[in-house]
Design a protein around this motif. Structure first.
Motif, mmCIF file in Angstrom:
data_model
loop_
_atom_site.group_PDB
_atom_site.id
_atom_site.type_symbol
_atom_site.label_atom_id
_atom_site.label_comp_id
_atom_site.label_asym_id
_atom_site.label_seq_id
_atom_site.Cartn_x
_atom_site.Cartn_y
_atom_site.Cartn_z
ATOM 1 N N MET A 19 -0.270 64.494 43.508
ATOM 2 C CA MET A 19 -1.290 63.474 43.311
ATOM 3 C C MET A 19 -0.734 62.280 42.529
ATOM 4 N N LEU A 20 -1.006 61.069 43.024
ATOM 5 C CA LEU A 20 -0.600 59.867 42.302
ATOM 6 C C LEU A 20 -1.859 59.072 41.977
ATOM 7 N N GLU A 21 -2.010 58.705 40.688
ATOM 8 C CA GLU A 21 -3.202 57.974 40.242
ATOM 9 C C GLU A 21 -2.891 56.512 40.009
ATOM 10 N N ALA A 22 -3.919 55.661 40.241
ATOM 11 C CA ALA A 22 -3.796 54.240 39.922
ATOM 12 C C ALA A 22 -5.024 53.779 39.161
ATOM 13 N N VAL A 23 -4.789 52.863 38.225
ATOM 14 C CA VAL A 23 -5.882 52.225 37.488
ATOM 15 C C VAL A 23 -5.938 50.777 37.952
ATOM 16 N N LEU A 24 -7.112 50.307 38.320
ATOM 17 C CA LEU A 24 -7.276 48.902 38.679
ATOM 18 C C LEU A 24 -8.091 48.223 37.583
ATOM 19 N N LEU A 25 -7.524 47.160 37.013
ATOM 20 C CA LEU A 25 -8.231 46.421 35.963
ATOM 21 C C LEU A 25 -9.081 45.347 36.623
ATOM 22 N N VAL A 26 -10.381 45.541 36.605
ATOM 23 C CA VAL A 26 -11.251 44.630 37.358
ATOM 24 C C VAL A 26 -12.412 44.114 36.496
ATOM 25 N N GLY A 27 -12.217 44.100 35.180
ATOM 26 C CA GLY A 27 -13.342 43.777 34.299
ATOM 27 C C GLY A 27 -13.400 42.343 33.807
ATOM 28 N N GLY A 28 -12.451 41.492 34.223
ATOM 29 C CA GLY A 28 -12.416 40.122 33.682
ATOM 30 C C GLY A 28 -13.567 39.273 34.190
ATOM 31 N N GLN A 29 -13.839 38.191 33.454
ATOM 32 C CA GLN A 29 -14.959 37.300 33.809
ATOM 33 C C GLN A 29 -14.581 36.313 34.897
ATOM 34 N N GLY A 30 -13.282 36.054 35.072
ATOM 35 C CA GLY A 30 -12.849 35.123 36.111
ATOM 36 C C GLY A 30 -13.372 33.719 35.889
ATOM 37 N N THR A 31 -13.328 33.255 34.635
ATOM 38 C CA THR A 31 -13.903 31.934 34.312
ATOM 39 C C THR A 31 -13.237 30.807 35.096
ATOM 40 N N ARG A 32 -11.929 30.931 35.362
ATOM 41 C CA ARG A 32 -11.234 29.842 36.064
ATOM 42 C C ARG A 32 -11.660 29.744 37.525
ATOM 43 N N LEU A 33 -12.297 30.790 38.025
ATOM 44 C CA LEU A 33 -12.705 30.767 39.434
ATOM 45 C C LEU A 33 -14.163 30.370 39.630
ATOM 46 N N ARG A 34 -14.797 29.891 38.557
ATOM 47 C CA ARG A 34 -16.167 29.422 38.733
ATOM 48 C C ARG A 34 -16.166 28.212 39.649
ATOM 49 N N PRO A 35 -17.140 27.979 40.514
ATOM 50 C CA PRO A 35 -18.413 28.718 40.562
ATOM 51 C C PRO A 35 -18.402 29.982 41.426
ATOM 52 N N LEU A 36 -17.259 30.328 42.028
ATOM 53 C CA LEU A 36 -17.276 31.486 42.919
ATOM 54 C C LEU A 36 -17.634 32.772 42.180
ATOM 55 N N THR A 37 -17.255 32.848 40.885
ATOM 56 C CA THR A 37 -17.470 34.091 40.137
ATOM 57 C C THR A 37 -18.795 34.119 39.375
ATOM 58 N N VAL A 38 -19.652 33.131 39.608
ATOM 59 C CA VAL A 38 -20.953 33.147 38.936
ATOM 60 C C VAL A 38 -21.749 34.358 39.420
ATOM 61 N N THR A 39 -21.636 34.664 40.707
ATOM 62 C CA THR A 39 -22.416 35.767 41.267
ATOM 63 C C THR A 39 -21.568 37.007 41.574
ATOM 64 N N THR A 40 -20.275 36.832 41.721
ATOM 65 C CA THR A 40 -19.407 37.944 42.150
ATOM 66 C C THR A 40 -18.206 38.042 41.227
ATOM 67 N N PRO A 41 -17.872 39.242 40.727
ATOM 68 C CA PRO A 41 -16.656 39.352 39.912
ATOM 69 C C PRO A 41 -15.416 38.994 40.738
ATOM 70 N N GLY A 78 -11.359 50.168 36.148
ATOM 71 C CA GLY A 78 -11.748 49.793 34.785
ATOM 72 C C GLY A 78 -12.611 48.548 34.865
ATOM 73 N N THR A 79 -13.937 48.728 34.816
ATOM 74 C CA THR A 79 -14.861 47.612 35.019
ATOM 75 C C THR A 79 -15.487 47.176 33.702
ATOM 76 N N SER A 80 -16.054 45.968 33.722
ATOM 77 C CA SER A 80 -16.818 45.490 32.575
ATOM 78 C C SER A 80 -17.851 44.474 33.069
ATOM 79 N N TYR A 81 -17.378 43.372 33.682
ATOM 80 C CA TYR A 81 -18.263 42.324 34.199
ATOM 81 C C TYR A 81 -18.838 42.763 35.549
ATOM 82 N N LYS A 82 -20.161 42.825 35.640
ATOM 83 C CA LYS A 82 -20.874 43.175 36.886
ATOM 84 C C LYS A 82 -20.341 44.447 37.564
ATOM 85 N N PRO A 83 -20.341 45.588 36.826
ATOM 86 C CA PRO A 83 -19.773 46.827 37.402
ATOM 87 C C PRO A 83 -20.506 47.310 38.642
ATOM 88 N N GLU A 84 -21.818 47.032 38.729
ATOM 89 C CA GLU A 84 -22.619 47.552 39.852
ATOM 90 C C GLU A 84 -22.141 47.017 41.206
#
Ligand code: GTP
Length: 360
Positions: free
Chosen positions: A1-23, A53-59
């Motif tokens: 078994m090989l495991e991976a962690v994906l870091l996906v919790g950032g706010q993505g401020t530089r990608l606004r307005p695309l990240t206003v609704t979607t991480p 690894g989520t934080s911003y809009k985990p749902e």
């Protein structure tokens, strides 16, 4: 078994307005979230268990990926109530890992499109007896990145964050955002507080004499940090320059999702992506651009190297070049927007010609 962690919790401020609704990692690149491209590539390299690894809009992640079975992996979600930074997020998922203390654990930044040899990096980590291996790529102007010089044995010599001038750039190798950690090294990261893996964990490992090595790979690499990079990533995936198993057999000059309506005399080229339910009118020209679901490009409009958000409308004869238009925004007929312009979601621009200067 090989495991991976994906870091996906950032706010993505530089990608606004695309990240206003979607991480950021869930923004569709060529119609598919970056996270999905990454999971597919990780799966192809032998990864069978992925911890997000989520934080911003985990749902948003849970709704899309479920238990991961559709993607051929076991998916586990771990959410930080308060963002803990890159290193803090890696430490926070540790109780959910199943790897043994000396096993490799892959860690991906969630906003990188890469074609690097993931399995090769794990193998090199193993044969070199490393504690941590970092995927490094070479760039022409490294000033915006973390520099990672290595010696003849590939051992990392220093971590230099964002040097001020080109003269300060002692190497063109940068941290490309994919690591292989010995599991026990993750457990040793301080818990319960924000930690930057780049600024704190890696330099501390070097200072302690740990074996930290670089894995230089010159395959495709792109940091999807800015709106124009995002447009480029989509274009490169459609053209087949950025490899992703998700798009296998569907690459070409343009990718049109079934359900989109494209007039017979419209021109699509340069890696354009047209999402489901989008409409491209007569004589419109769309080059190297991404049209999100339900976007409308009216007759005779010209859209180059731009992203047009969900349900946004580009009026007839309008000209866009290097522009990001937010969801449901309207660019009235005949408007001209040039490189760097960003139209916020829901904003309507009238008939007057509007010009913005570059503000990347
Ligand atoms: P900007 O706000 O535009 O700088 O983007 P960002 O918030 O995504 O930050 P950055 O690009 O530095 O993050 C690199 C990767 O780590 C991205 O995939 C982020 O989603 C992820 N990341 C950054 N900070 C955190 C955090 O506090 N927690 C978690 N879980 N992930 C993070």
């Amino acid at each position: 078994m090989l495991e991976a962690v994906l870091l996906v919790g950032g706010q993505g401020t530089r990608l606004r307005p695309l990240t206003v609704t979607t991480p950021k990692p869930m923004l569709p690149v060529a119609g598919v979230p970056c996270t999905e491209h990454q999971i597919a590539r990780a799966r192809a390299a032998g990864v069978t268990r992925v911890v997000l690894g989520t934080s911003y809009k985990p749902e948003v992640f849970v709704e899309h990926f479920g238990d991961g079975s559709r993607y051929g992996v076991e998916l586990v979600y771990v959410t930080e109530e308060v963002p803990l930074g890159t290193g803090g997020a890696i430490r926070h998922v540790a109780p959910h890992l199943q790897s043994g203390p000396d096993d490799p654990v892959l860690v991906f930044n969630g906003d990188v499109l890469s074609g690097h040899d993931i399995a090769g990096q794990v193998e090199r980590w193993r044969t070199s007896g490393s504690d941590v291996s970092l995927y490094l790529t070479k760039v022409e102007d490294p000033r915006a990145y973390g520099l990672v010089p290595t010696d003849a044995e590939a051992r990392v010599q220093a971590f230099l964050e964002k040097p001020a001038t080109l003269a300060d750039c002692v190497t063109d190798q940068i941290n490309a955002g994919c690591y292989v950690f010995r599991r026990s090294v993750i457990d040793a990261i301080p818990s319960g507080r924000p930690v930057s893996v780049e600024r704190e964990t890696f330099p501390a490992l070097l200072a302690a004499g740990a074996t930290v090595t670089g894995f230089v790979d010159d395959g495709y690499w792109l940091d999807l940090g800015t709106p124009l990079a995002f447009v480029q990533g989509s274009r490169d995936l459609v053209l087949g320059l950025a490899p992703s198993p998700v798009l296998a057999g569907r690459t070409g000059d343009a990718l049109v999702i079934p359900g989109a309506e494209v007039a017979w005399d419209a021109t699509l080229s340069g890696g354009t992506f047209v999402g489901a339910g989008a409409t491209v009118g007569s004589r419109a020209v769309v080059t190297g651009s991404t049209l999100f679901e339900g976007a409308v490009v009216a007759a005779g409009a010209v859209v180059r190297d731009s992203a047009v958000g969900h349900g946004a409308i580009i009026g007839s004869g309008a000209v866009l070049e290097g522009v990001v238009v937010g969801d449901r925004a309207v660019v009235g007929p005949g408007n001209e927007l040039v490189r760097g312009a960003r139209v916020w979601p829901g904003v309507a621009l009238g008939d007057t010609a509007v010009r913005f200067s570059s503000d990347r």
